[in-house]
Design a protein around this motif. Structure first.
Motif, PDB file in Angstrom:
ATOM      1  N   UNK A  40      -6.884   7.116   1.563  1.00  0.00           N
ATOM      2  CA  UNK A  40      -7.351   8.491   1.390  1.00  0.00           C
ATOM      3  C   UNK A  40      -6.243   9.392   0.879  1.00  0.00           C
ATOM      4  N   UNK A  41      -6.584  10.262  -0.066  1.00  0.00           N
ATOM      5  CA  UNK A  41      -5.678  11.376  -0.367  1.00  0.00           C
ATOM      6  C   UNK A  41      -5.391  12.110   0.930  1.00  0.00           C
ATOM      7  N   UNK A  42      -4.188  12.595   1.091  1.00  0.00           N
ATOM      8  CA  UNK A  42      -3.839  13.356   2.279  1.00  0.00           C
ATOM      9  C   UNK A  42      -4.268  14.817   2.157  1.00  0.00           C
ATOM     10  N   UNK A  43      -4.216  15.512   3.274  1.00  0.00           N
ATOM     11  CA  UNK A  43      -4.569  16.933   3.246  1.00  0.00           C
ATOM     12  C   UNK A  43      -3.573  17.698   2.384  1.00  0.00           C
ATOM     13  N   UNK A  44      -2.298  17.311   2.467  1.00  0.00           N
ATOM     14  CA  UNK A  44      -1.295  17.957   1.627  1.00  0.00           C
ATOM     15  C   UNK A  44      -1.586  17.749   0.157  1.00  0.00           C
ATOM     16  N   UNK A  45      -2.036  16.548  -0.198  1.00  0.00           N
ATOM     17  CA  UNK A  45      -2.410  16.261  -1.590  1.00  0.00           C
ATOM     18  C   UNK A  45      -3.582  17.132  -2.019  1.00  0.00           C
ATOM     19  N   UNK A  90       0.803  -1.210   0.000  1.00  0.00           N
ATOM     20  CA  UNK A  90       0.000   0.000   0.000  1.00  0.00           C
ATOM     21  C   UNK A  90       0.846   1.274   0.000  1.00  0.00           C
ATOM     22  N   UNK A  91       1.938   1.285   0.729  1.00  0.00           N
ATOM     23  CA  UNK A  91       2.755   2.500   0.808  1.00  0.00           C
ATOM     24  C   UNK A  91       3.274   2.907  -0.566  1.00  0.00           C
ATOM     25  N   UNK A  92       3.814   1.940  -1.290  1.00  0.00           N
ATOM     26  CA  UNK A  92       4.336   2.240  -2.630  1.00  0.00           C
ATOM     27  C   UNK A  92       3.207   2.636  -3.567  1.00  0.00           C
ATOM     28  N   UNK A  93       2.067   1.957  -3.434  1.00  0.00           N
ATOM     29  CA  UNK A  93       0.918   2.278  -4.294  1.00  0.00           C
ATOM     30  C   UNK A  93       0.439   3.716  -4.053  1.00  0.00           C
ATOM     31  N   UNK A  94       0.350   4.120  -2.786  1.00  0.00           N
ATOM     32  CA  UNK A  94      -0.122   5.469  -2.457  1.00  0.00           C
ATOM     33  C   UNK A  94       0.837   6.541  -2.975  1.00  0.00           C
ATOM     34  N   UNK A  95       2.139   6.258  -2.900  1.00  0.00           N
ATOM     35  CA  UNK A  95       3.124   7.195  -3.440  1.00  0.00           C
ATOM     36  C   UNK A  95       2.943   7.340  -4.952  1.00  0.00           C
ATOM     37  N   UNK A  96       2.685   6.225  -5.615  1.00  0.00           N
ATOM     38  CA  UNK A  96       2.454   6.259  -7.059  1.00  0.00           C
ATOM     39  C   UNK A  96       1.182   7.034  -7.399  1.00  0.00           C
ATOM     40  N   UNK A  97       0.178   6.928  -6.548  1.00  0.00           N
ATOM     41  CA  UNK A  97      -1.093   7.648  -6.778  1.00  0.00           C
ATOM     42  C   UNK A  97      -0.849   9.151  -6.806  1.00  0.00           C
ATOM     43  N   UNK A  98      -0.095   9.639  -5.822  1.00  0.00           N
ATOM     44  CA  UNK A  98       0.241  11.070  -5.778  1.00  0.00           C
ATOM     45  C   UNK A  98       1.107  11.469  -6.968  1.00  0.00           C
ATOM     46  N   UNK A  99       2.065  10.612  -7.302  1.00  0.00           N
ATOM     47  CA  UNK A  99       2.942  10.915  -8.438  1.00  0.00           C
ATOM     48  C   UNK A  99       2.151  10.970  -9.744  1.00  0.00           C
ATOM     49  N   UNK A 100       1.162  10.108  -9.860  1.00  0.00           N
ATOM     50  CA  UNK A 100       0.321  10.098 -11.059  1.00  0.00           C
ATOM     51  C   UNK A 100      -0.433  11.426 -11.193  1.00  0.00           C
ATOM     52  N   UNK A 101      -0.966  11.917 -10.079  1.00  0.00           N
ATOM     53  CA  UNK A 101      -1.666  13.205 -10.105  1.00  0.00           C
ATOM     54  C   UNK A 101      -0.727  14.307 -10.590  1.00  0.00           C
ATOM     55  N   UNK A 102       0.478  14.335 -10.042  1.00  0.00           N
ATOM     56  CA  UNK A 102       1.442  15.363 -10.430  1.00  0.00           C
ATOM     57  C   UNK A 102       1.866  15.219 -11.892  1.00  0.00           C
ATOM     58  N   UNK A 103       1.964  13.971 -12.374  1.00  0.00           N
ATOM     59  CA  UNK A 103       2.440  13.734 -13.741  1.00  0.00           C
ATOM     60  C   UNK A 103       1.493  14.270 -14.806  1.00  0.00           C
ATOM     61  N   UNK A 104       0.199  14.405 -14.450  1.00  0.00           N
ATOM     62  CA  UNK A 104      -0.762  14.939 -15.430  1.00  0.00           C
ATOM     63  C   UNK A 104      -1.003  16.429 -15.224  1.00  0.00           C
ATOM     64  N   UNK A 105      -0.222  17.036 -14.345  1.00  0.00           N
ATOM     65  CA  UNK A 105      -0.316  18.476 -14.161  1.00  0.00           C
ATOM     66  C   UNK A 105      -1.028  18.940 -12.916  1.00  0.00           C
ATOM     67  N   UNK A 106      -1.423  18.024 -12.058  1.00  0.00           N
ATOM     68  CA  UNK A 106      -2.112  18.399 -10.819  1.00  0.00           C
ATOM     69  C   UNK A 106      -3.604  18.596 -11.032  1.00  0.00           C
ATOM     70  N   UNK A 107      -4.354  18.581  -9.944  1.00  0.00           N
ATOM     71  CA  UNK A 107      -5.811  18.682 -10.003  1.00  0.00           C
ATOM     72  C   UNK A 107      -6.229  20.132 -10.232  1.00  0.00           C
ATOM     73  N   UNK A 108      -7.063  20.340 -11.243  1.00  0.00           N
ATOM     74  CA  UNK A 108      -7.566  21.691 -11.536  1.00  0.00           C
ATOM     75  C   UNK A 108      -8.671  22.091 -10.566  1.00  0.00           C
ATOM     76  N   UNK A 109      -9.573  21.149 -10.269  1.00  0.00           N
ATOM     77  CA  UNK A 109     -10.669  21.446  -9.347  1.00  0.00           C
ATOM     78  C   UNK A 109     -10.963  20.202  -8.524  1.00  0.00           C
TER      79      UNK A 109
END
Length: 640
Positions: free
Chosen positions: A203-208, A131-150
């Protein structure tokens, strides 16, 4: 123009986050959907991808329904959209009834043209050591597409966003989290019993979340009012995760009016600038001041009013004395032991009409126990005082019967056949089949129609027993079984024409002088709201019929909350013996006793909640300087 700007600044001057308030959840959701649609189209025009962060639960359902409508009716395409969901239970299979994978597909993805590889939801099936590696990849995936617009958010009663419980770090990232017990209780209505509610979630973190370019938090219902106010007007603290959104440069709360009631602009509008002093607002100010200072109303002074921003009232009435007398007398006049009106009495300020002395009364009960839980003392008194009392049980309440409780009845029925050597009948086979089904039933499996029918019968028998206890004849007990409820799931169908017509037919049949119905919109799975909408729609259809001019509608609240003291228009007192009499009536509903399947975050049984709520209302009247009673049931009149 400058003056108008200053007024707006005063109105929201206590709020640290922008707040948009709409009359209803549907209107607020429609506004947010239009904003999302505009963003998608803007990105399409620039040949860019639109990255959305999405939430689950009951809060965004209207939003997703509107996005689906925009796609089907107005051609909104989602082909350039990539979505990331906030959270998912762990462990949980994606096809489980409670899975957020399933929720998103049923509510949104299956109805729009988003490509399958462009929506992402945390995977609740991976081994814990991955799970730890998967969650890190989840955040990295968000950043790789440019971050969440809304990013779309809801809010929990304890202030959680996503599944970031109180104490979550502002710098936290996507991770495996332990769910707070209050969150598990609040979400328990999705599961057959509490033991099946997962204790963990991804869960996405608050920082995310805070990295999103824009954040929109949705909140509907009066039960969210306190946490909305704390998040918006209180200090920013990790103890209330939603309050950390104050530190984001582009966040807003979109809420309906009932969720705004604890904001200063609603609760104490006199502190935010000039306000229109309506009779209801004056009563709110006077009762609120008395309770805040712990003084009876007649003990309030000019100084008390002046020091608490209420100088306008002293100017208007000349002195605290005159204002206090007027309001105390008005509140006193709401108290009555005659909820159907006191016959042949000339009481111009009494809540109800004295004539006809014997009224036809129709009590609508959303579930088969709301009548006795919410207004049992009044229910009993109306019958004892000679009124022709009818009860309309609007839904079967079958999903609130546990499998374990049903098995008790199945064992009895099958055992009865065996003990007395009765021939095996069709009914016996149905019961045996029911027992076999429950033995093999999966946590994510919904009940068969036969199981639901048996559970509904259990609740119907309890309701009939309650009416016998009160003294209501069987012909005055009406089981409506509104179709919207009969899905076998917590998720209900929308209110339909058949639901409304069944309600119209019952009202027209009885032609009541009084209607009592549940105005409690804090019911955690929304049945009360749909039942009330059915009644209001029926009243609009019937309002021009001649007999309707003599029909008054009274709203009670259920097991979840009570009317604020300044709102109450009729307060029916109860003695200690009457409180006990009501308690014994509630006890008849054995399927709802000890373990309540859908109790929300409140651990008390329904009889305890009812007694505490009724005692608290009586205590408030006592603190305001009125008579002391053991308990009171409260009502507000609906004028249609």
């Amino acid at each position: 123009m400058t003056i108008h700007h200053q007024e707006i600044e005063l109105i929201d001057s206590f709020e640290q986050i922008a707040v948009e308030i709409y009359p209803t959840a549907k209107e607020g959701s429609k506004a947010v959907a239009a904003e999302i649609a505009a963003l998608i189209r803007e990105k399409q025009a620039a040949n860019q991808r639109c990255i959305l962060g999405l939430a689950t639960g009951s809060t965004p359902k209207y939003l997703y329904a509107e996005l689906v409508r925009l796609h089907k009716e107005e051609g909104l395409s989602f082909k350039n959209v990539i979505t990331f969901n906030l959270d998912e239970y762990y462990p949980l299979e994606p096809d489980a009834l409670q899975s957020y994978h399933r929720f998103m597909k049923e509510q949104l993805f299956n109805h729009i043209d988003i490509p399958e590889g462009q929506y992402f939801i945390p995977d609740g099936t991976l081994p814990k050591d991955k799970m730890k590696a998967y969650c890190e990849q989840y955040d990295q995936h968000i950043e790789s597409v440019g971050g969440i617009d809304l990013q779309v958010l809801g809010i929990g009663n304890n202030g959680h966003i996503g599944f970031n419980e109180p104490g979550s770090s502002i710098n936290s990232h996507t991770r495996l989290v332990t769910l707070d017990n209050s969150t598990r209780l609040a979400n328990g209505y999705d599961f057959s019993n509490m033991s099946q509610v997962p204790r963990l979630a991804i869960s996405m973190g608050i920082g995310t979340i805070l990295k999103a370019k824009k954040i929109v938090l949705l909140a509907w219902g009066s039960h969210k009012a306190k946490i909305v106010a704390r998040s918006v007007e209180g200090s920013s603290s990790e103890h209330v995760p939603a309050s950390l959104l104050q530190q984001h440069p582009n966040t807003k709360f979109v809420i309906e009016e009932s969720a705004a009631l604890e904001l200063t602009r609603y609760k104490e509008p006199w502190l935010t600038g000039d306000c229109e002093w309506t009779p209801l607002l004056i009563r709110k100010a006077v009762t609120g001041l008395a309770l805040k200072l712990n003084k009876p109303i007649l003990m309030l002074t000019d100084k008390d009013y002046n020091e608490n921003g209420l100088n306008d009232l002293i100017v208007q009435y000349g002195s605290a004395y005159e204002l206090n007398i007027k309001e105390l007398n008005a509140i006193r006049d709401t108290i009555t032991g005659w909820p159907g009106g006191k016959p042949h009495a000339n009481l111009p300020n009494h809540p109800e009409r004295p004539e006809p002395a014997s009224k036809r009364v129709l009590i609508f009960s959303p579930h088969p126990d709301d009548d006795i839980i919410s207004m049992g003392g009044t229910f009993i008194r109306l019958h004892e005082q000679g009124h022709d009392v009818h009860v309309g049980y609007q839904t079967s309440g079958n999903i609130a019967v546990t499998d374990e409780f049903l098995l008790r009845f199945v064992d009895f029925a099958v055992g009865f056949d065996t003990m007395f050597d009765v021939d095996r009948s069709t009914s016996s086979k149905i019961l045996e089949n029911a027992k076999a089904f429950i033995r093999l039933k999966k946590p994510s499996e919904k009940d068969t129609p036969e199981i639901r029918a048996i559970k509904g019968l259990i609740r119907r028998c309890e309701a009939k027993a309650t009416c016998r206890y009160v003294g209501i004849p069987e012909e005055n007990v009406h089981f409506m079984n509104l179709p919207f409820y009969e899905t076998g799931l917590v998720e209900k169908k929308p209110l339909g024409d058949e639901d409304i017509q069944l309600t119209v037919d019952l009202i027209r049949k009885i032609k009541p002088h009084q209607i009592y119905c549940a105005g409690d919109l804090a019911d955690p799975h929304g049945t009360h709201k749909v039942c009330l909408d059915a009644i209001f729609a029926a009243l609009q259809i019937l309002k021009n019929e001649a007999w309707m001019k003599d029909c008054w509608v009274w709203l009670y609240k259920g097991a979840w909350q009570e009317w604020d003291v300044h709102e109450i228009e009729m307060a029916v007192p109860m003695s200690p013996d009457q409180v006990l009499q009501k308690r014994l009536g509630i006890f008849i509903h054995q399927s709802q006793k000890d373990v309540v399947p859908f109790q929300g975050s409140d651990l008390r049984e329904f009889w305890q909640r009812a007694e505490d709520r009724n005692a608290n209302t009586a205590d408030l009247y006592d603190r305001l300087g009125l008579q002391k009673y053991a308990a009171m049931e409260a009502f507000v009149r609906h004028r249609f």
